[in-house]
Design an enzyme around this catalytic site. Structure first.
Site, mmCIF file in Angstrom:
data_model
loop_
_atom_site.group_PDB
_atom_site.id
_atom_site.type_symbol
_atom_site.label_atom_id
_atom_site.label_comp_id
_atom_site.label_asym_id
_atom_site.label_seq_id
_atom_site.Cartn_x
_atom_site.Cartn_y
_atom_site.Cartn_z
ATOM 1 N N HIS A 79 0.826 -1.211 0.000
ATOM 2 C CA HIS A 79 0.000 0.000 0.000
ATOM 3 C C HIS A 79 0.861 1.263 0.000
ATOM 4 O O HIS A 79 2.000 1.255 0.480
ATOM 5 C CB HIS A 79 -0.926 -0.012 1.201
ATOM 6 C CG HIS A 79 -2.008 -1.040 1.087
ATOM 7 N ND1 HIS A 79 -2.974 -1.199 2.041
ATOM 8 C CD2 HIS A 79 -2.288 -1.960 0.132
ATOM 9 C CE1 HIS A 79 -3.805 -2.164 1.680
ATOM 10 N NE2 HIS A 79 -3.392 -2.644 0.519
ATOM 11 N N GLU A 81 0.654 4.002 1.728
ATOM 12 C CA GLU A 81 1.045 4.475 3.058
ATOM 13 C C GLU A 81 2.240 3.676 3.572
ATOM 14 O O GLU A 81 3.167 4.243 4.145
ATOM 15 C CB GLU A 81 -0.116 4.316 4.057
ATOM 16 C CG GLU A 81 -1.386 5.022 3.641
ATOM 17 C CD GLU A 81 -2.370 4.088 2.939
ATOM 18 O OE1 GLU A 81 -3.570 4.138 3.268
ATOM 19 O OE2 GLU A 81 -1.943 3.309 2.066
ATOM 20 N N CYS A 117 -6.291 1.204 5.419
ATOM 21 C CA CYS A 117 -6.753 -0.101 5.910
ATOM 22 C C CYS A 117 -6.237 -0.309 7.333
ATOM 23 O O CYS A 117 -5.405 0.452 7.826
ATOM 24 C CB CYS A 117 -6.272 -1.212 4.980
ATOM 25 S SG CYS A 117 -4.503 -1.593 5.127
ATOM 26 N N CYS A 120 -2.411 -0.563 7.555
ATOM 27 C CA CYS A 120 -1.737 0.734 7.380
ATOM 28 C C CYS A 120 -1.979 1.646 8.580
ATOM 29 O O CYS A 120 -1.097 2.411 8.965
ATOM 30 C CB CYS A 120 -2.180 1.394 6.078
ATOM 31 S SG CYS A 120 -1.463 0.605 4.619
#
Length: 162
Positions: A79, A81, A117, A120
């Site tokens: 991801h 992040e 999410c 993250c």
């Protein structure tokens, strides 16, 4: 002279970073800013050296009709992040702001109804990041105070992310 505000300036940069994303579902761009200085950037993509979804031509989660926020272990991507945090020093992230933008991969349109999410969120908390700013429209955004995630730790169980 009309200048855009600093928040939208940073969100514009996060949105540009998003253009490097390789996900066939949604592409995110993230930047970490501390003391008005960009610390790092990250976008959605497979780990270094592995093929991206756009290279293999399919998204496993999409093929299996898996709703957003579920079964991330099937996803090839790291991801945005997480990539952003991996590229920064923790001392530069303590008290920083993470700016996040998302585009739908098939339409290229801004997708504003997102947040990190649960995985993250955990990384963001441990990194010491203070706020997450998510672009919701071209000029609007929502600010998420990371300490709220800590106070309401049940928020780590669900997700509206990827």
């Amino acid at each position: 002279m009309n200048r855009i505000d600093k928040v939208n300036y940073y969100l514009d940069i996060a949105e540009t970073v998003c253009e490097r994303g390789t996900c066939l579902r949604r592409n995110f761009g993230a930047i970490i800013v501390h003391n008005d200085e960009i610390v790092s950037t990250g976008y959605t993509g497979a780990p270094r050296g592995l093929k991206n979804c756009c290279d293999v031509g399919e998204c496993t989660r999409e093929r299996l009709s898996i709703p957003k926020g579920q079964r991330y272990e099937l996803c090839r991507s790291v991801h945005a992040e997480a990539n952003c945090i991996i590229s920064a020093s923790r001392k530069d992230m303590i008290g920083a702001t993470l700016y996040l933008a998302c585009h739908d991969a098939s339409t290229g349109e801004l997708y504003g109804d997102v947040e990190p999410c649960s995985m993250c969120k955990r990384l963001i908390i441990n990194a010491g990041i203070k706020d997450v700013v998510v672009r919701t429209t071209k000029t609007e955004y929502k600010v998420i105070t990371v300490s709220d995630w800590i106070e309401n730790d049940e928020s780590l169980n669900g997700s509206q992310g990827y």
